[in-house]
Design a protein around this motif. Sequence first.
Motif, PDB file in Angstrom:
ATOM      1  N   ARG A  53      39.931  35.792  48.720  1.00  0.00           N
ATOM      2  CA  ARG A  53      40.591  36.449  47.592  1.00  0.00           C
ATOM      3  C   ARG A  53      40.776  35.417  46.475  1.00  0.00           C
ATOM      4  O   ARG A  53      41.853  34.834  46.317  1.00  0.00           O
ATOM      5  N   PRO A  54      39.744  35.166  45.676  1.00  0.00           N
ATOM      6  CA  PRO A  54      39.871  34.149  44.629  1.00  0.00           C
ATOM      7  C   PRO A  54      40.738  34.630  43.466  1.00  0.00           C
ATOM      8  O   PRO A  54      40.670  35.790  43.049  1.00  0.00           O
ATOM      9  N   VAL A  55      41.548  33.704  42.960  1.00  0.00           N
ATOM     10  CA  VAL A  55      42.314  33.883  41.729  1.00  0.00           C
ATOM     11  C   VAL A  55      41.946  32.718  40.823  1.00  0.00           C
ATOM     12  O   VAL A  55      42.021  31.560  41.247  1.00  0.00           O
ATOM     13  N   VAL A  56      41.546  33.007  39.603  1.00  0.00           N
ATOM     14  CA  VAL A  56      41.113  31.959  38.678  1.00  0.00           C
ATOM     15  C   VAL A  56      42.181  31.745  37.616  1.00  0.00           C
ATOM     16  O   VAL A  56      42.645  32.698  36.985  1.00  0.00           O
ATOM     17  N   VAL A  57      42.584  30.489  37.441  1.00  0.00           N
ATOM     18  CA  VAL A  57      43.419  30.084  36.312  1.00  0.00           C
ATOM     19  C   VAL A  57      42.568  29.137  35.477  1.00  0.00           C
ATOM     20  O   VAL A  57      42.039  28.155  36.000  1.00  0.00           O
ATOM     21  N   GLY A 163      40.974  44.801  45.150  1.00  0.00           N
ATOM     22  CA  GLY A 163      39.645  44.224  45.234  1.00  0.00           C
ATOM     23  C   GLY A 163      39.192  43.484  43.991  1.00  0.00           C
ATOM     24  O   GLY A 163      38.020  43.132  43.872  1.00  0.00           O
ATOM     25  N   HIS A 164      40.104  43.220  43.059  1.00  0.00           N
ATOM     26  CA  HIS A 164      39.737  42.550  41.820  1.00  0.00           C
ATOM     27  C   HIS A 164      39.910  41.031  41.922  1.00  0.00           C
ATOM     28  O   HIS A 164      40.531  40.519  42.855  1.00  0.00           O
ATOM     29  N   ILE A 165      39.350  40.348  40.935  1.00  0.00           N
ATOM     30  CA  ILE A 165      39.500  38.896  40.792  1.00  0.00           C
ATOM     31  C   ILE A 165      40.333  38.642  39.534  1.00  0.00           C
ATOM     32  O   ILE A 165      39.827  38.798  38.419  1.00  0.00           O
ATOM     33  N   PRO A 166      41.608  38.298  39.672  1.00  0.00           N
ATOM     34  CA  PRO A 166      42.434  38.016  38.493  1.00  0.00           C
ATOM     35  C   PRO A 166      41.977  36.724  37.808  1.00  0.00           C
ATOM     36  O   PRO A 166      41.685  35.724  38.469  1.00  0.00           O
TER      37      PRO A 166
END
Length: 295
Positions: A53-57, A163-166
């Motif tokens: 579950r990737p989260v990108v900052v 199911g999204h990638i924030p």
Amino acid sequence: MGPVGTARTGLEPATGPLPRPVVVKFGGNAMVDAGLRRTFARDVVELWHAGLRPVVVHGGGPQISAMLDRLGLETRFEAGLRVTTPETMEVVRMVLTGRVQRELVGHINTHGPFAVGMTGEDAHTMTAVRRPAWVDSRPVDIGLVGDIVEVNPGVVRTLLEQGHIPVVSPVARGEDGQIYNVNADLAASALAVALEAERLVILTDVEGLYANWPHSTEVVERLTADALDGLLPGLASGMLPKMEGCLRAVRGGVRRAHVLDGRVPHAVLRGALGETGPGTTVVPDNSPDHEGSAV
């Protein structure tokens, strides 16, 4: 974690327990290299397909500096952080949310309807206070630079469950309504703690933490939180917020924090999947495999 391609293929809400997220901070010169941006986007989608579950900052320092130059506004750093006047803050918000975030979301979404952009302001996800700074033991005014004091990860969790990638821009709101520029490394760290992330991966434009910079380019491969705490006061200003972010993360419950060279293609895959590769890994002091870490 299953093999690549065994994760859900649609964006329907998850029906079972989800793995702990992986928070990735994307920054440095890789952000201004079109090829590396596209590779990074593919890698993030690959992590999604691998069941993570990737989260990108994301950061945006080079783009912000370029816009400030075009507008004739000063670019200045103190203690490794951008001095942010009210005029600079307007540029920061414009560049981060209006350009950098949209480009990154677009690159990811060429592979499917994955990425959703947001900022720390949205739904009061990140609350910040004005951050103090010191240079040579004296206080300096760095303006509207914030330090995150509270994270409400509800919206990010909902996006992950769907199911999204924030993709998060590091801008936060104060309790008084003031908007703050937050260092992306520290924003990623705070979000990783709030999400109880498995890993924090910070991509930058150096090979890792150098053991004796500038006299040596030997990279410290692994060290404990206590060892890093002792090194922080002597770190170069550019590396300071990255390693501070790693320290906060592992002391806040994140199992591993990595600083990796984002100029190397697929660095994020190695970091998120736990494969051996160049860079620096920070582990908690009570980690069962901390033996051999630098002290």
